[in-house]
Design a protein around this motif. Structure first.
Motif, mmCIF file in Angstrom:
data_model
loop_
_atom_site.group_PDB
_atom_site.id
_atom_site.type_symbol
_atom_site.label_atom_id
_atom_site.label_comp_id
_atom_site.label_asym_id
_atom_site.label_seq_id
_atom_site.Cartn_x
_atom_site.Cartn_y
_atom_site.Cartn_z
ATOM 1 N N THR A 59 22.619 24.933 18.950
ATOM 2 C CA THR A 59 21.540 25.082 17.977
ATOM 3 C C THR A 59 20.295 24.351 18.452
ATOM 4 O O THR A 59 20.360 23.192 18.874
ATOM 5 C CB THR A 59 21.974 24.526 16.607
ATOM 6 N N THR A 102 20.354 30.648 23.224
ATOM 7 C CA THR A 102 20.686 31.547 22.118
ATOM 8 C C THR A 102 20.281 32.977 22.422
ATOM 9 O O THR A 102 21.010 33.929 22.129
ATOM 10 C CB THR A 102 20.010 31.059 20.831
ATOM 11 N N ILE A 148 25.019 32.714 15.122
ATOM 12 C CA ILE A 148 23.726 32.027 15.137
ATOM 13 C C ILE A 148 23.448 31.460 13.753
ATOM 14 O O ILE A 148 23.309 32.222 12.782
ATOM 15 C CB ILE A 148 22.592 32.984 15.550
ATOM 16 N N CYS A 165 28.307 36.708 18.638
ATOM 17 C CA CYS A 165 27.473 35.508 18.778
ATOM 18 C C CYS A 165 27.153 34.987 17.383
ATOM 19 O O CYS A 165 26.553 35.702 16.567
ATOM 20 C CB CYS A 165 26.189 35.844 19.537
#
Length: 794
Positions: A143, A149, A93, A91
């Motif tokens: 985002t 997320t 981020i 993932c």
């Protein structure tokens, strides 16, 4: 020459004589050794043989232990994205909202020329590197979308945090690597259980060569506050990306307990098929790699923002993203879709039910038809026990026809106690709403400005400002005078506090956990032994038969709402994950979670305020009650959840077995979320007794040694007689009791266990049990479609 006789010392009269050691009921070591007479027990003999191994035997034993541990580590590495396991799920981020993720993905996918890159229908990027003999799956959540997320981070094998040192607006290096979004998301990921992480820094090549090391050291210092063991990697070239991939594929994996005990998968492809008999419901087909533990088709699954569902069947298909493309030449359908085979079909006899609540039956207590004797006795007991508030002069026959205004709150007197020793909670009448603090009903006022203004003053919501000021005022008053309330003057105190009782000792006084339970308790489930059930279920979950981890499967989910699927498809880049439920995890109970305040917001959170919880893999809203996190069978109710404090929040929610992390958010009027607390699940125990305390205060009027005349605690003579059995205490540590009332205006004569000072304050503690309200509401995808861009922190 004569021989002198040696003198022998003889003890005198003052010789010390020690008492013999009293071993009690057991034998002493000396008596045991005399009885054994050198014999050695079998257990002791075996222990000695183990300890007294020879040098070669000890060396051989150490070699075997090292070999076993080495094989376990190698097996874990082989299971990590091997040919027969799921790819490493990464993932990505960004720690800054303006970071361009497309450039990062371009650098990573071009790290190796021999790598194979494919995209799944749901947007997952699959990267196969034959040199490493490993496969990687990269997912980039949108985002600014907090929940999306967190969903990806909680199931990912590795979380790649990426930061940039160059602002895209100008060429000045960043001073703060983490913006508000970065700080919020890294804090939430750590709180929910962060898997293996890697930190990468991009755009370093654009800096002057003399500034690079200083900037890198500064970033390392900032990251070490959150991830002290992580080293910051550079990510600007293909070589840097190659090093990052090698780090992801070889580093030691961290264990997350709640995730490793439940099967889960990330949707690679989604299809929906409507039912023939109903267009509102349908079958949702989700394809993806199964991870961690086996999945049975008869178990239940949970899809965040969708709910709990049953499965109709599971299909196992050929891996659509193999290590090398030539591996698929063994199949005749090389250009077609991977072949799919039926794996398992649900058995209605073994499949778990979706029933989450008990069916409330008002006649559940009626087992047989009562006899004439039982009716007569019940009528006599009713006459002797039931108390109603009626006008003066009302006969017993007339009182029987007066309806109870609050029938659920009525209780019964004890027939064995005299009138002056009755507990205060056994009185029956309606609960008067005298003070706003004690009001049990909840309300919320929300004012949303329709037309935003750029001016600062007009952006301030005055309604929220006033509510916050009042909340801070009440919280400060409660902290200064804990639980103290004013006795009402317009009604009797025994009516105002008719639900309360006095306790001789808060810690040791008995309180029946099954006494006066609300009607909602008939809807929930309770375990006879919660810890024993949890251990048994965890042990059985490892022995589940069905689809195995690493397989690419397709699950058919029954009875999915079509409007939820349509709304989900409208969300941009929103991931869909699936978690398997352990037995009983879909049933409702009283969930107790331990919360620790994050201390970011100085504003205290009032009990029964609506909050958003992420409990493991679930998200829901509830209005919990707070209590102290202490030992014992009774726990004091907390009116406010203050900064720098730890409380237990109790609410009606689905059962979740610990360990399971909990994140608590509060939603502001502008729809943004603020993380106010983190913690973990304590238990699912409806018998947890939460006791609310009120303190009535009085002041000395006349003091004479140990006795004194007290006023302002009560204002009616009958209240004094009613509360006479309750013990008094003072702020200076004296204890006493009410002796008799004086006059008709609330003055009373009290006796204490010592001299009373004129400046002392007399207090009376009253207690009642409080229960949470049924405010549980699952957070569905339809509630998130208007918050997709507003869930980041201001």
């Amino acid at each position: 020459m004569g021989i002198t006789k040696q003198e022998v010392h003889r003890p005198g009269a003052f010789k010390q004589i020690n008492k013999p050691h009293k071993t009690g009921r057991h034998r002493s070591k000396g008596s045991i050794s005399s009885e054994v007479k050198g014999k050695i027990g079998v257990k002791i003999l075996s222990k000695r043989v183990t300890k007294n191994l020879g040098k070669d035997a000890r060396r051989h034993q150490s070699s075997q232990i090292r070999k076993k541990k080495r094989e376990e580590v190698l097996q874990q590495k082989r299971n990590l994205s091997g040919l027969h396991s799921a790819p490493i799920l990464v993932c990505i981020i960004p720690l800054q909202e303006d970071l361009n993720i497309d450039n990062i993905l371009s650098i990573i996918t071009k790290a190796d020329e021999s790598a194979n890159v494919t995209n799944s229908p749901c947007g997952t990027i699959h990267l196969s590197i034959p040199r490493f003999k490993q496969r990687f799956s990269f997912v980039v959540p949108p985002t600014g979308n907090l929940f999306a997320t967190l969903d990806i981070a909680k199931i990912s094998t590795t979380v790649l945090f990426v930061a940039s040192v160059i602002n895209q607006c100008d060429n000045n290096p960043r001073i703060e690597i983490l913006d508000n979004w970065g700080k919020e998301i890294i804090k939430a990921c750590i709180a929910q259980g962060l898997s293996t992480s890697v930190v990468a820094l991009t755009n370093i090549e654009n800096l002057h060569i003399k500034k690079r090391q200083d900037i890198k050291n500064h970033v390392q210092f900032e990251i070490s506050k959150w991830l002290p063991e992580e080293k910051v990697f550079q990510l600007d070239t293909s070589t840097d990306a190659f090093n990052v991939l090698r780090r992801i594929g070889t580093q030691k994996q961290k264990t997350i307990s709640y995730r490793n005990k439940r099967a889960h998968l990330l949707a690679e492809e989604i299809k929906f098929k409507s039912n023939e008999d109903s267009t509102e419901l349908g079958i949702l087909m989700i394809s993806g790699y199964l991870r961690n533990v086996p999945l049975s088709v008869n178990s239940l699954i949970h899809i965040p923002e969708f709910g709990d569902f049953q499965m109709s069947q599971i299909d196992a298909s050929e891996d659509p993203y193999p290590m090398e493309k030539k591996l698929r030449k063994h199949s005749n359908a090389m250009d077609d879709e991977p072949s799919t085979r039926f794996l398992e079909h649900a058995d209605p006899k073994k499949q778990e039910s979706l029933e989450s609540e008990n069916i409330l039956n008002p006649m559940d207590a009626e087992q047989t038809w009562p006899t004439e004797e039982e009716l007569t006795q019940a009528k006599a007991n009713q006459k002797r026990k039931i108390l109603k508030k009626v006008p003066k002069g009302t006969s017993e026959y007339q009182a029987a026809w007066i309806p109870d205004e609050d029938g659920e709150e009525l209780s019964e007197y004890s027939t064995d106690e005299s009138e002056d020793k009755m507990s205060i909670d056994e009185a029956k009448s309606q609960d008067s709403e005298v003070e706003a603090e004690e009001d049990e009903e909840e309300f919320e006022t929300i004012t949303i400005s329709e037309v935003p203004d750029e001016r600062y003053d007009q952006n301030i919501d005055m309604t929220e400002e006033k509510e916050t000021m009042e909340k801070l005022k009440h919280a400060k008053l409660d902290a200064q005078f804990p639980d103290e309330v004013d006795t009402p003057q317009d009604i009797l105190a025994k009516e105002r506090f008719q639900k309360y009782r006095g306790l001789e000792s808060f810690r040791t006084s008995p309180w029946d956990p099954k006494e006066n339970l609300p009607a909602d308790y008939a809807r929930i489930f309770q375990f006879e032994n919660f810890d024993r059930t949890r251990k048994r279920i965890y042990k059985e979950s490892q022995e589940t038969e069905g689809a195995m981890p690493g397989w690419y499967i397709t699950i058919h989910v029954k009875n999915v709402r079509q409007d939820l699927f349509i709304t989900f498809c409208a969300l941009e880049s929103h991931p869909l994950i699936v978690f398997s439920l352990l037995p009983n995890e879909h049933k409702m109970s009283v969930l107790n979670v331990v919360l620790k305040h994050t201390n970011i917001s100085p504003q205290p959170i009032k009990s029964k305020e609506k909050l958003i919880f992420q409990c493991g893999f679930r998200r829901f809203t509830a209005s919990p009650i707070f209590s102290q996190h202490t030992n014992g069978n009774k726990h004091k109710y907390e009116r406010y959840f203050r900064p720098e404090s730890t409380v237990v929040a109790s609410m009606y929610a689905p059962i979740t077995f610990p360990p399971s992390p909990v994140l608590c958010y509060i939603q502001k009027l502008n729809k943004s979320l603020e993380l106010i607390a983190t913690g973990s699940v304590l238990s699912a125990n409806p018998d947890r007794i939460v006791i609310k305390r009120v303190v009535l205060s009085g002041h000395p009027y006349k003091v004479h040694k140990r006795s004194a005349v007290i006023r302002f605690m009560f204002f009616h003579r009958e209240d004094i007689n009613w509360f006479k059995p309750v013990e008094l205490r003072t702020k200076y540590g004296r204890r006493g009791h009410i002796k008799e009332p004086l006059g008709t205006h609330g003055h009373m004569k009290c006796v204490f266990n010592g001299q009373l000072k004129s400046q002392d304050t007399i207090l009376m503690n009253l207690y009642k049990r409080v229960f949470p309200k049924w405010t549980y509401e699952p957070l569905l995808v339809t509630q998130l479609q208007h918050q997709n861009k507003n869930m980041s922190v201001e």
